[in-house]
Design a protein around this motif. Structure first.
Motif, PDB file in Angstrom:
ATOM      1  N   ALA A 104       0.821  -1.211   0.000  1.00  0.00           N
ATOM      2  CA  ALA A 104       0.000   0.000   0.000  1.00  0.00           C
ATOM      3  C   ALA A 104       0.857   1.264   0.000  1.00  0.00           C
ATOM      4  O   ALA A 104       0.520   2.258  -0.662  1.00  0.00           O
ATOM      5  CB  ALA A 104      -0.921  -0.009   1.219  1.00  0.00           C
ATOM      6  N   LYS A 105       1.975   1.224   0.709  1.00  0.00           N
ATOM      7  CA  LYS A 105       2.852   2.397   0.771  1.00  0.00           C
ATOM      8  C   LYS A 105       3.435   2.713  -0.598  1.00  0.00           C
ATOM      9  O   LYS A 105       3.436   3.863  -1.041  1.00  0.00           O
ATOM     10  CB  LYS A 105       3.971   2.153   1.790  1.00  0.00           C
ATOM     11  N   LYS A 106       3.942   1.683  -1.282  1.00  0.00           N
ATOM     12  CA  LYS A 106       4.515   1.886  -2.613  1.00  0.00           C
ATOM     13  C   LYS A 106       3.448   2.299  -3.623  1.00  0.00           C
ATOM     14  O   LYS A 106       3.693   3.104  -4.521  1.00  0.00           O
ATOM     15  CB  LYS A 106       5.216   0.616  -3.090  1.00  0.00           C
ATOM     16  N   ARG A 152       2.898   6.797 -12.048  1.00  0.00           N
ATOM     17  CA  ARG A 152       3.396   7.213 -10.734  1.00  0.00           C
ATOM     18  C   ARG A 152       2.244   7.208  -9.730  1.00  0.00           C
ATOM     19  O   ARG A 152       2.397   6.771  -8.593  1.00  0.00           O
ATOM     20  CB  ARG A 152       4.020   8.608 -10.805  1.00  0.00           C
ATOM     21  N   ASP A 153       1.095   7.709 -10.188  1.00  0.00           N
ATOM     22  CA  ASP A 153      -0.106   7.732  -9.347  1.00  0.00           C
ATOM     23  C   ASP A 153      -1.090   6.709  -9.899  1.00  0.00           C
ATOM     24  O   ASP A 153      -1.444   6.756 -11.083  1.00  0.00           O
ATOM     25  CB  ASP A 153      -0.735   9.131  -9.354  1.00  0.00           C
ATOM     26  N   PRO A 154      -1.534   5.781  -9.059  1.00  0.00           N
ATOM     27  CA  PRO A 154      -2.368   4.685  -9.552  1.00  0.00           C
ATOM     28  C   PRO A 154      -3.774   5.122  -9.941  1.00  0.00           C
ATOM     29  O   PRO A 154      -4.299   6.100  -9.420  1.00  0.00           O
ATOM     30  CB  PRO A 154      -2.419   3.728  -8.354  1.00  0.00           C
ATOM     31  N   ILE A 155      -4.336   4.386 -10.876  1.00  0.00           N
ATOM     32  CA  ILE A 155      -5.764   4.515 -11.189  1.00  0.00           C
ATOM     33  C   ILE A 155      -6.476   3.422 -10.405  1.00  0.00           C
ATOM     34  O   ILE A 155      -6.065   2.257 -10.437  1.00  0.00           O
ATOM     35  CB  ILE A 155      -5.999   4.352 -12.703  1.00  0.00           C
ATOM     36  N   TYR A 215       2.722  -3.703 -10.694  1.00  0.00           N
ATOM     37  CA  TYR A 215       3.993  -4.219 -10.182  1.00  0.00           C
ATOM     38  C   TYR A 215       4.966  -3.044 -10.046  1.00  0.00           C
ATOM     39  O   TYR A 215       4.807  -2.016 -10.709  1.00  0.00           O
ATOM     40  CB  TYR A 215       4.563  -5.281 -11.130  1.00  0.00           C
ATOM     41  N   HIS A 216       5.957  -3.217  -9.187  1.00  0.00           N
ATOM     42  CA  HIS A 216       6.924  -2.157  -8.892  1.00  0.00           C
ATOM     43  C   HIS A 216       8.021  -2.152  -9.952  1.00  0.00           C
ATOM     44  O   HIS A 216       8.848  -3.052 -10.000  1.00  0.00           O
ATOM     45  CB  HIS A 216       7.515  -2.408  -7.494  1.00  0.00           C
ATOM     46  N   HIS A 217       8.019  -1.125 -10.786  1.00  0.00           N
ATOM     47  CA  HIS A 217       8.995  -1.077 -11.890  1.00  0.00           C
ATOM     48  C   HIS A 217      10.385  -0.728 -11.388  1.00  0.00           C
ATOM     49  O   HIS A 217      10.571   0.155 -10.561  1.00  0.00           O
ATOM     50  CB  HIS A 217       8.573  -0.049 -12.939  1.00  0.00           C
ATOM     51  N   MET A 218      11.371  -1.429 -11.915  1.00  0.00           N
ATOM     52  CA  MET A 218      12.778  -1.181 -11.608  1.00  0.00           C
ATOM     53  C   MET A 218      13.475  -0.700 -12.871  1.00  0.00           C
ATOM     54  O   MET A 218      13.256  -1.241 -13.956  1.00  0.00           O
ATOM     55  CB  MET A 218      13.435  -2.475 -11.114  1.00  0.00           C
ATOM     56  N   THR A 223       0.892   4.129  -3.241  1.00  0.00           N
ATOM     57  CA  THR A 223       0.497   5.536  -3.138  1.00  0.00           C
ATOM     58  C   THR A 223       1.686   6.494  -3.214  1.00  0.00           C
ATOM     59  O   THR A 223       1.499   7.707  -3.180  1.00  0.00           O
ATOM     60  CB  THR A 223      -0.257   5.779  -1.825  1.00  0.00           C
ATOM     61  N   ASP A 224       2.894   5.951  -3.318  1.00  0.00           N
ATOM     62  CA  ASP A 224       4.108   6.773  -3.383  1.00  0.00           C
ATOM     63  C   ASP A 224       4.377   7.174  -4.829  1.00  0.00           C
ATOM     64  O   ASP A 224       4.639   6.337  -5.686  1.00  0.00           O
ATOM     65  CB  ASP A 224       5.293   5.973  -2.822  1.00  0.00           C
ATOM     66  N   GLY A 225       4.342   8.478  -5.091  1.00  0.00           N
ATOM     67  CA  GLY A 225       4.563   8.963  -6.446  1.00  0.00           C
ATOM     68  C   GLY A 225       5.966   8.740  -6.966  1.00  0.00           C
ATOM     69  O   GLY A 225       6.210   8.839  -8.168  1.00  0.00           O
ATOM     70  N   ASN A 226       6.903   8.444  -6.063  1.00  0.00           N
ATOM     71  CA  ASN A 226       8.273   8.165  -6.493  1.00  0.00           C
ATOM     72  C   ASN A 226       8.463   6.704  -6.908  1.00  0.00           C
ATOM     73  O   ASN A 226       9.512   6.340  -7.451  1.00  0.00           O
ATOM     74  CB  ASN A 226       9.267   8.502  -5.377  1.00  0.00           C
ATOM     75  N   THR A 227       7.469   5.862  -6.603  1.00  0.00           N
ATOM     76  CA  THR A 227       7.520   4.452  -7.009  1.00  0.00           C
ATOM     77  C   THR A 227       6.767   4.303  -8.325  1.00  0.00           C
ATOM     78  O   THR A 227       5.560   4.508  -8.384  1.00  0.00           O
ATOM     79  CB  THR A 227       6.875   3.546  -5.940  1.00  0.00           C
ATOM     80  N   VAL A 228       7.477   3.951  -9.376  1.00  0.00           N
ATOM     81  CA  VAL A 228       6.836   3.780 -10.679  1.00  0.00           C
ATOM     82  C   VAL A 228       6.193   2.403 -10.740  1.00  0.00           C
ATOM     83  O   VAL A 228       6.795   1.397 -10.358  1.00  0.00           O
ATOM     84  CB  VAL A 228       7.859   3.947 -11.824  1.00  0.00           C
TER      85      VAL A 228
END
Length: 232
Positions: free
Chosen positions: A131-133, A155-158, A166-169, A135-140
């Motif tokens: 949940a933290k990631k 950056r911001d989820p729909i 998924y958390h992009h690297m 809503t975090d705009g720095n997590t793509v």
């Protein structure tokens, strides 16, 4: 299939000045990235693409291979394209210079995707989205289709898509022909809107294959990131 990794290493960064040269256990951060990348079994060579004499001096002392590139590049992708423009290579892996704990196995997994001749571009995403990631705009975040190709990046989820992210690297791989095409294109509308360079590929019909991994290490953007990731 000749495969090389290139680490684009711009010296100056706004949030963490000269972070690529920040010492970790007595070595610059970028040297730790280089050492990790060298452990990958699929690579024929590893090069650091730099833009400053200060970086060159640090790498010379450690006998790390580098190529000097223009200071004017606005992205690591453009820097890589300059670094390999005269190289006889088929696949290029782009590894960020602020990932001192990058997993060499991920590099090998990325490289293996190109055994399929239809793959032109690939990247990595982690399944450890919380949940933290979210809503975090720095997590793509990246949304995938059933064949593991990227549908979009956010950056911001729909809300309607939130369960599928998924958390992009930021590790990429390209065939040289695709990298040449990518860097010849103008920034696309969505790239500008979302400030995400990978939209230039999607908006121009270049599919991006996604490798899924259990965990994604966060890049070092601030001193707090450094303390959290490597305990400095």
């Amino acid at each position: 299939m000749k495969t090389i990794a290139v680490i684009p290493a711009r010296l100056h960064s706004s949030r963490f000045p000269k972070k690529i040269l920040y010492p970790i256990d007595g070595k610059p951060m970028v040297a730790h990235v280089f050492d990790q990348v060298k452990k990958a079994k699929s690579l024929d060579d590893v090069i650091v693409a730099i833009d400053a004499d200060e970086t060159a001096e640090a790498l010379k002392k450690l006998k790390i291979k580098y190529v000097m590139t223009s200071k004017s590049h606005t992205s690591g992708t453009d820097r890589i394209a300059e670094a390999i423009e005269d190289q006889d290579v088929e696949v290029i892996i782009n590894v960020q210079a602020d990932e001192p704990q990058v997993d060499p196995n991920l590099i090998d997994l990325l490289a293996s995707e190109f055994e399929d001749e239809t793959i032109g571009m690939a990247t990595v995403a982690g399944m450890n989205m919380d949940a933290k990631k979210l809503t975090d705009g720095n997590t793509v975040k990246v949304l995938l289709d059933r064949e593991r190709f990227a549908v979009n990046f956010r950056r911001d989820p729909i809300e309607s898509e939130a369960g599928g992210y998924y958390h992009h690297m930021g590790i990429y791989a390209y065939r040289k022909s695709v990298l040449d095409k990518f860097t010849s294109l103008e920034p696309s509308e969505n790239e500008i809107k979302f400030q995400l360079e990978q939209y230039r590929a999607l908006d121009n019909g270049i599919p991006i294959k996604i490798i899924l991994t259990e965990k994604v290490n966060k890049g070092i953007d601030t001193m707090d990131d450094l303390k959290e990731n490597v305990g400095e």
